[in-house]
Design a protein around this motif. Structure first.
Motif, mmCIF file in Angstrom:
data_model
loop_
_atom_site.group_PDB
_atom_site.id
_atom_site.type_symbol
_atom_site.label_atom_id
_atom_site.label_comp_id
_atom_site.label_asym_id
_atom_site.label_seq_id
_atom_site.Cartn_x
_atom_site.Cartn_y
_atom_site.Cartn_z
ATOM 1 N N THR A 191 0.794 -1.234 -0.075
ATOM 2 C CA THR A 191 -0.016 0.142 -0.106
ATOM 3 C C THR A 191 0.875 1.431 -0.151
ATOM 4 O O THR A 191 0.173 2.203 -0.386
ATOM 5 C CB THR A 191 -1.050 0.093 1.334
ATOM 6 O OG1 THR A 191 0.065 -0.012 2.322
ATOM 7 C CG2 THR A 191 -1.858 -1.234 1.153
ATOM 8 N N GLY A 192 2.020 1.164 0.413
ATOM 9 C CA GLY A 192 2.848 2.180 0.513
ATOM 10 C C GLY A 192 2.422 3.469 1.662
ATOM 11 O O GLY A 192 3.155 4.268 1.726
ATOM 12 N N VAL A 193 1.712 2.686 2.617
ATOM 13 C CA VAL A 193 1.384 3.486 3.774
ATOM 14 C C VAL A 193 2.484 3.554 4.789
ATOM 15 O O VAL A 193 3.163 2.494 5.228
ATOM 16 C CB VAL A 193 -0.133 3.079 4.354
ATOM 17 C CG1 VAL A 193 -0.500 3.794 5.640
ATOM 18 C CG2 VAL A 193 -1.039 3.451 3.516
ATOM 19 N N ALA A 194 2.598 4.740 5.528
ATOM 20 C CA ALA A 194 3.471 4.806 6.816
ATOM 21 C C ALA A 194 4.805 4.412 6.536
ATOM 22 O O ALA A 194 5.661 3.860 7.604
ATOM 23 C CB ALA A 194 2.820 4.011 7.816
ATOM 24 N N LEU A 195 5.648 4.374 5.348
ATOM 25 C CA LEU A 195 6.749 3.786 5.358
ATOM 26 C C LEU A 195 7.646 5.257 4.855
ATOM 27 O O LEU A 195 8.911 5.058 4.475
ATOM 28 C CB LEU A 195 7.014 2.965 4.066
ATOM 29 C CG LEU A 195 6.542 1.419 4.187
ATOM 30 C CD1 LEU A 195 6.814 0.792 3.220
ATOM 31 C CD2 LEU A 195 7.228 1.083 5.478
ATOM 32 N N GLY A 196 7.244 6.263 4.929
ATOM 33 C CA GLY A 196 7.923 7.783 4.469
ATOM 34 C C GLY A 196 8.732 7.742 5.635
ATOM 35 O O GLY A 196 8.568 7.450 6.900
ATOM 36 N N ASN A 197 9.752 8.951 5.539
ATOM 37 C CA ASN A 197 10.708 9.105 6.628
ATOM 38 C C ASN A 197 10.024 9.736 7.766
ATOM 39 O O ASN A 197 10.515 9.536 9.085
ATOM 40 C CB ASN A 197 11.562 10.161 5.934
ATOM 41 C CG ASN A 197 12.637 9.566 5.073
ATOM 42 O OD1 ASN A 197 12.956 8.313 5.008
ATOM 43 N ND2 ASN A 197 13.425 10.287 4.162
ATOM 44 N N ALA A 198 8.907 10.657 7.606
ATOM 45 C CA ALA A 198 8.150 11.061 8.865
ATOM 46 C C ALA A 198 7.551 10.162 9.544
ATOM 47 O O ALA A 198 7.371 10.595 10.763
ATOM 48 C CB ALA A 198 7.277 12.306 8.366
ATOM 49 N N ALA A 199 7.104 9.032 8.965
ATOM 50 C CA ALA A 199 6.459 7.942 9.945
ATOM 51 C C ALA A 199 7.596 7.189 10.664
ATOM 52 O O ALA A 199 7.134 5.950 11.213
ATOM 53 C CB ALA A 199 5.812 7.229 8.878
ATOM 54 N N ALA A 200 8.749 7.488 10.736
ATOM 55 C CA ALA A 200 9.849 6.875 11.335
ATOM 56 C C ALA A 200 9.578 7.119 12.874
ATOM 57 O O ALA A 200 9.991 6.456 13.649
ATOM 58 C CB ALA A 200 11.156 6.930 11.011
ATOM 59 N N GLY A 250 3.236 9.131 4.819
ATOM 60 C CA GLY A 250 4.298 9.265 5.896
ATOM 61 C C GLY A 250 5.552 9.962 5.372
ATOM 62 O O GLY A 250 6.491 10.028 5.865
ATOM 63 N N ASP A 251 5.171 10.813 4.422
ATOM 64 C CA ASP A 251 6.489 11.453 3.983
ATOM 65 C C ASP A 251 6.599 12.902 4.478
ATOM 66 O O ASP A 251 7.824 13.326 4.626
ATOM 67 C CB ASP A 251 6.057 11.751 2.266
ATOM 68 C CG ASP A 251 6.368 10.736 1.331
ATOM 69 O OD1 ASP A 251 6.988 9.769 1.721
ATOM 70 O OD2 ASP A 251 5.453 10.708 0.300
ATOM 71 N N SER A 252 5.705 13.395 5.096
ATOM 72 C CA SER A 252 5.895 14.697 6.010
ATOM 73 C C SER A 252 4.830 14.573 7.133
ATOM 74 O O SER A 252 3.634 13.909 7.106
ATOM 75 C CB SER A 252 5.455 16.113 5.007
ATOM 76 O OG SER A 252 4.279 16.012 4.865
ATOM 77 N N ALA A 253 5.212 15.162 8.256
ATOM 78 C CA ALA A 253 4.459 15.178 9.412
ATOM 79 C C ALA A 253 3.170 15.883 9.112
ATOM 80 O O ALA A 253 2.104 15.735 9.911
ATOM 81 C CB ALA A 253 5.336 15.954 10.556
#
Length: 674
Positions: free
Chosen positions: A242-251, A266-269
């Motif tokens: 899905t690509g959900v929650a794998l961006g840097n901001a979701a770390a 999750g690419d930005s807060a």
């Protein structure tokens, strides 16, 4: 143990067991996950390599650096009697602390395999201590350590019973935080069976000089593998698909949960917040209400811990609330409590980017004087990217932070990295003049450094700073020499020391720089660049300091250890930093970073035994400066590094390594002589 003590221990265990049922977060289907089920093991900024390199081990020539493999927070608590864990808001500090207390109350931990990086490194996590009772305390403003203990029914401490004392939220102590930690350490010292864990907000605690005896580690963001496993285990979600929650901001753990709930990449807060807010509120009016409540809770106007209880969520929603408010309102709150409000300001700036309101926010941050303005400039540096008068004003403040040693060391490092990106105006190739003559060399503080004795050196010039990534990178580009540093060419690390260098690498650089500087007229035709001989290094570090006996160490600034004078283990970086961040630690000849930061190569031979040098003191003309010794003969390293404590980060301690060895804690500085 008497009946009262047994009852007290039973009470502690009962309280800790209750943590397991606490609601941790909601899944996309609105079901609630409790702490016992939803906990994600956290990693810290300490690697297996760091532990191995404490003794400077051998690395074979041409070996490539291994990917970092990190220890877990649990293992740091297990291995240290007193530890401070820091993290940003939403990093999982309280969740870790309560899960640790809950698990101990349940009888301990079963070994479990956990990922150590995103490159498939997995190792079992073990808790090897038996019968440890948890005492979890939340730090409250104005309460002393004794008062916190008293609030827990004044638990008695017994040497025959293990106890883990957990102090959560130490940033709440404010200016009294260091004293709180000192009092807790004194208590632990009186009761050897007690282990001590303190947890705090990194933006606050990073500025504290921790009492000697503590080790500090930072909690790391969640790995992608951790996020994928958690989503699959708890919600049956395939994040990879899905690509959900794998961006840097979701770390960030809190933002990961928001992203998973809101279905955001999750690419930005800000995108995470908007998706999450839209899902939980349903309409604009309710969203506005939530954001206003979060702002009021953050300003303490509404004293209700049930309203948006996660601080990170409050911060992100408060930023939304402030979009339509005057810039001065946000800056006022930031200056009152920078640690709490910096994430709000960062998120607000991201939302205002490209507008006149963004410029007004920056202007308000850098208007005035004193530390508040310096912190404002540090924050504003992330908001302004284009060159121009506004950025120049910010850069002047950043240079003052670095050069004057203002603010905390971590804040200075942030300023240094930004200067690296924009162009550090300091002369990082500067040389210091070191007077020739006789001085005291060596010390009785360690057998390998004894005895202290007089040595005479000729006058020479030495690098004011260790050789930087920027300088060594120019050499690599010009010669195509292999360089194993993973961040040597990073734009924000150009003004940090060059590392991962063999002795042969450093000598090749010196030869290259000799020709370059002669051509530029910087040195004369009869001068050359080289590594320092061991007495030259020590002369530049200690100046004319006399030996004060076996129990008194010599540092570049004097004979007493001083906080905030070196990038040593006590500083807590656990890595190199921008050169020159510790002006209090300058040597008598004006050299920065002579102790801590990086072990510095010398020309001098040590021998082939790591523990004991073949070339002992007194120093003599016995072949120890031969440049053509066998590859098995170790060369001297001096000064300690970022993971060295005050016993090694001094002017006289001697280290060594094979000339083909390298490590991220090894660097060098140059000498110019005839």
């Amino acid at each position: 143990m008497n009946n009262d003590d047994i009852d007290a221990v039973d009470s502690l265990i009962s309280q800790a067991k209750e943590f397991g049922a606490a609601q941790l977060f909601a899944l996309p289907d609105a079901s609630i996950v409790d702490l016992a089920t939803g906990y994600i093991p956290l990693l810290v900024n300490f690697t297996f390599e760091d532990k191995a390199a404490k003794g400077l081990r051998r690395l074979t020539d041409q070996a490539e650096p291994e990917p970092a493999v990190y220890f877990s927070a649990l293992e740091m608590v297990r291995d240290h009697p007193t530890v401070v864990l820091t993290g940003e808001t939403g990093s999982g500090k309280t969740t870790f602390a309560k899960h640790l207390a809950f698990s101990l109350a349940q009888g301990g931990f079963a070994p479990r395999a956990i990922p150590r990086n995103d490159l498939c490194a997995v190792h079992d996590e073990h808790w090897t201590l038996e019968g440890v009772v948890p005492l979890y305390l939340t730090v409250e403003p104005s309460k002393t350590f004794e008062e916190l203990l008293a609030s827990s029914n004044d638990v008695s401490f017994h040497a025959d019973r293990g106890l883990l004392l957990i102090l959560d939220g130490i940033e709440a102590a404010g200016d009294a935080g260091r004293q709180l930690l000192a009092d807790a350490l004194a208590c632990q010292s009186r009761h050897p069976a007690v282990k001590l864990l303190a947890l705090g907000e990194v933006s606050v605690v990073k500025g504290w000089a921790l009492p000697a005896g503590y080790v500090r580690y930072d909690l790391l963001p969640l790995l992608k593998s951790q996020r994928r496993e958690t989503a699959a285990r708890l919600a049956g979600l395939d994040l990879g698909a899905t690509g959900v929650a794998l961006g840097n901001a979701a770390a960030n753990p809190a933002q990961f949960l928001m992203a998973m709930h809101g279905g955001d990449a999750g690419d930005s807060a800000e995108a995470i917040t908007d998706s999450w807010l839209a899902k939980i509120s349903g309409d604009a009016q309710t969203s506005e209400l939530f954001c206003g409540l979060a702002f009021d809770a953050l300003t303490a106007e509404v004293d209700d811990p049930t309203i948006m209880p996660i601080t990170r969520v409050r911060q992100l929603l408060a930023a939304v609330h402030l979009i339509s408010k005057p810039a001065d309102l946000a800056v006022e709150h930031f200056r009152k409590n920078p640690g709490l409000w910096a994430p709000v300001m960062t998120s607000l700036a991201a939302r205002l980017s490209g507008t006149t309101a963004a410029s007004a926010l920056v202007e308000a941050l850098i208007d005035g004087e004193g530390d508040a303005v310096l912190r404002g400039a540090l924050l504003a540096a992330d908001m302004v990217t284009a060159a121009g008068p506004l950025r120049d004003r910010i850069a002047e403040h950043l240079l003052a932070i670095v050069s004057d040693g203002a603010l905390s060391a971590p804040e200075r490092e942030m300023a240094g990295r930004r200067l690296s990106l924009w162009g550090d105006p300091r002369d990082l190739d500067a040389l210091a003049d070191v007077a020739g003559g006789e001085f005291t060399f060596g010390s009785d503080s360690h057998p390998n450094s004894a005895p202290p004795h007089p040595v005479t050196v000729d006058a020479f010039r030495i690098g004011v700073y260790p050789v930087t990534n920027g300088a060594y990178g120019a050499f690599v580009r010009d010669t195509n020499r292999l360089w194993r540093s993973p961040d040597g060419f990073s734009d924000d690390r150009r003004n940090a020391p060059a590392t991962d260098l063999t002795w042969h690498d450093t000598r090749a650089f010196c030869d290259w720089l000799t020709h370059r500087w002669r051509a530029q007229g910087r040195i004369s035709e009869d001068e050359f660049v080289r590594l320092p001989m061991e007495p030259e290094w020590e002369r530049a570090a200690r100046g004319g300091q006399r030996d004060m006996g076996a129990d008194v160490l010599s540092y570049p600034w004097g004979h007493t250890w001083m906080d905030d004078a070196a990038n040593s283990e006590e500083a807590g970086f656990n890595t190199t930093c921008t050169v020159g961040l510790f002006p209090k630690g300058r040597s008598p000849y004006g050299c920065y970073d002579m102790v801590g930061q990086v072990w510095e190569w010398c020309t001098t031979l040590w021998g082939d035994d790591m523990a004991t040098p073949d070339f002992k003191y007194p120093y003599s003309n016995d072949g120890r400066e031969a440049l053509d010794a066998a590859p098995s003969i170790r060369r001297v390293l001096r000064g300690g590094c970022f993971s060295s404590g005050e016993l090694k980060a001094c002017c006289t301690y001697r280290g060594s390594l094979e000339p083909d060895g390298f490590w991220r804690g090894n660097g060098f500085r140059i000498v110019v002589s005839r």
